[in-house]
Motif scaffolding. Structure first.
Motif, mmCIF file in Angstrom:
data_model
loop_
_atom_site.group_PDB
_atom_site.id
_atom_site.type_symbol
_atom_site.label_atom_id
_atom_site.label_comp_id
_atom_site.label_asym_id
_atom_site.label_seq_id
_atom_site.Cartn_x
_atom_site.Cartn_y
_atom_site.Cartn_z
ATOM 1 N N GLU A 221 -24.703 -8.465 -19.742
ATOM 2 C CA GLU A 221 -24.747 -9.373 -20.608
ATOM 3 C C GLU A 221 -25.971 -9.482 -21.611
ATOM 4 N N VAL A 222 -25.594 -9.623 -22.754
ATOM 5 C CA VAL A 222 -26.495 -9.984 -23.789
ATOM 6 C C VAL A 222 -26.586 -11.187 -24.398
ATOM 7 N N ILE A 223 -27.545 -12.052 -24.526
ATOM 8 C CA ILE A 223 -27.568 -13.274 -25.107
ATOM 9 C C ILE A 223 -28.391 -13.096 -26.502
ATOM 10 N N CYS A 224 -27.586 -13.434 -27.675
ATOM 11 C CA CYS A 224 -28.452 -13.323 -28.690
ATOM 12 C C CYS A 224 -28.442 -14.740 -29.393
ATOM 13 N N ASP A 225 -29.811 -15.182 -29.323
ATOM 14 C CA ASP A 225 -29.991 -16.582 -29.799
ATOM 15 C C ASP A 225 -30.957 -16.769 -30.993
ATOM 16 N N GLY A 226 -30.612 -16.760 -32.105
ATOM 17 C CA GLY A 226 -31.500 -16.599 -33.109
ATOM 18 C C GLY A 226 -32.126 -15.326 -33.007
ATOM 19 N N GLY A 227 -33.640 -15.312 -33.087
ATOM 20 C CA GLY A 227 -34.136 -13.956 -33.094
ATOM 21 C C GLY A 227 -34.455 -13.409 -31.447
ATOM 22 N N THR A 228 -34.133 -14.170 -30.798
ATOM 23 C CA THR A 228 -34.258 -13.819 -28.992
ATOM 24 C C THR A 228 -33.109 -13.069 -28.642
ATOM 25 N N ILE A 229 -33.453 -11.821 -28.009
ATOM 26 C CA ILE A 229 -32.274 -11.170 -27.363
ATOM 27 C C ILE A 229 -32.542 -10.987 -26.041
#
Length: 273
Positions: A221-229
């Motif tokens: 699982e990868v969470i891409c939230d703004g500039g945070t991965i």
């Protein structure tokens, strides 16, 4: 459809046992709290709708059928370098990929560790990176190194920061407790448990690996939230990058010398506060 509220992981797969070589650090079990909407892309189990293929030698043609759908799974033979890429671009999302290694490997990685990867925020031209991939941030899939970050240059050079410790081998390992923030535009940030004695050999397993043995299913699982991965492997947070210069783009699953099967590929949008 009712949004999904996660500590990311209503997992379909059981968590692997704690590695024999050491305990799981506390930070690895603290899953982000996110709220998502209905999937905006899902592998349908029948064909590659929503994706296109690209190979180094044949571009948008796939005469050797490197990419097929077999028994409801995407099969990537690994025989040629390239990947399947989403037709859409995405930002602020939760990606879920369930995959396992097959038995076949190919030169020049015939006897080397099975290798693939998920390229995030892909931008620019197909093939701009090495003739087969795109400028992107890679969430690595490789035996012993699942969840490493690699900065993949194309026309430009993406940058990202990570809180890391540097070991005697000179490599950087994710460590949000004792590490220092480092910003790079190339190279690799290793996941926290990557074995310093890692060797590029077929079937490699490190003493702290949370990746399942070859042939068994994994959930990445990868969470891409703004500039945070945030990279999560089988329910454990393995790596977190911040201040990514790339925040939107396509998603690419690589073909890189090893047979790989994928039964789930799903993108869900994050609900923003």
């Amino acid at each position: 459809m009712v949004p999904t509220l996660l500590p990311v992981a209503a997992l379909l797969l059981p968590l692997p046992p704690a590695p024999q070589g050491g305990d799981i650090p506390a930070f690895a079990t603290k899953l982000p709290q996110i709220e998502t909407g209905a999937p905006i892309l899902q592998f349908n189990g029948k064909d590659l709708s929503g994706f296109y293929t690209y190979l180094k030698d044949t571009a948008y043609e796939d005469p050797e059928e490197v990419f097929t759908v077999v028994d409801g799974q995407i099969r990537i033979s690994g025989e040629r370098w390239g990947g399947i890429t989403t037709e859409q671009e995405f930002e602020n999302y939760h990606l879920i990929v369930e995959w396992r290694w097959g038995d076949e490997t190919f030169a020049p990685r015939l006897d080397r560790s099975r290798d693939s990867g998920i390229l995030l925020h892909c931008v620019g031209e197909d093939g701009a990176a090495g003739g087969q991939w795109m400028e992107s941030i890679e969430c690595q899939i490789i035996e012993g190194g699942c969840g490493d970050f690699i900065l993949v240059g194309g026309a430009g050079k993406p940058t990202m920061s990570c809180k890391v410790r540097q070991e005697e081998d000179g490599q950087l390992y994710f460590d949000p407790v004792h590490g220092e923030t480092v910003t790079r535009d190339s190279g690799r940030y290793n996941w926290w448990g990557r074995d310093p004695e890692w060797k590029d050999v077929l079937g490699y397993r490190g003493r702290r690996d949370v990746e399942a043995p070859a042939g068994e299913w994994n959930r990445m699982e990868v969470i891409c939230d703004g500039g945070t991965i945030t990279n999560i492997v089988n329910g454990y947070v393995v790596n977190v990058g911040t201040n990514s210069s790339l925040r939107k783009g396509k998603i690419l699953l690589q073909s890189e010398g090893a047979e790989l099967f994928c039964r789930k590929f799903e993108v869900r949008p994050l609900k923003q506060d």
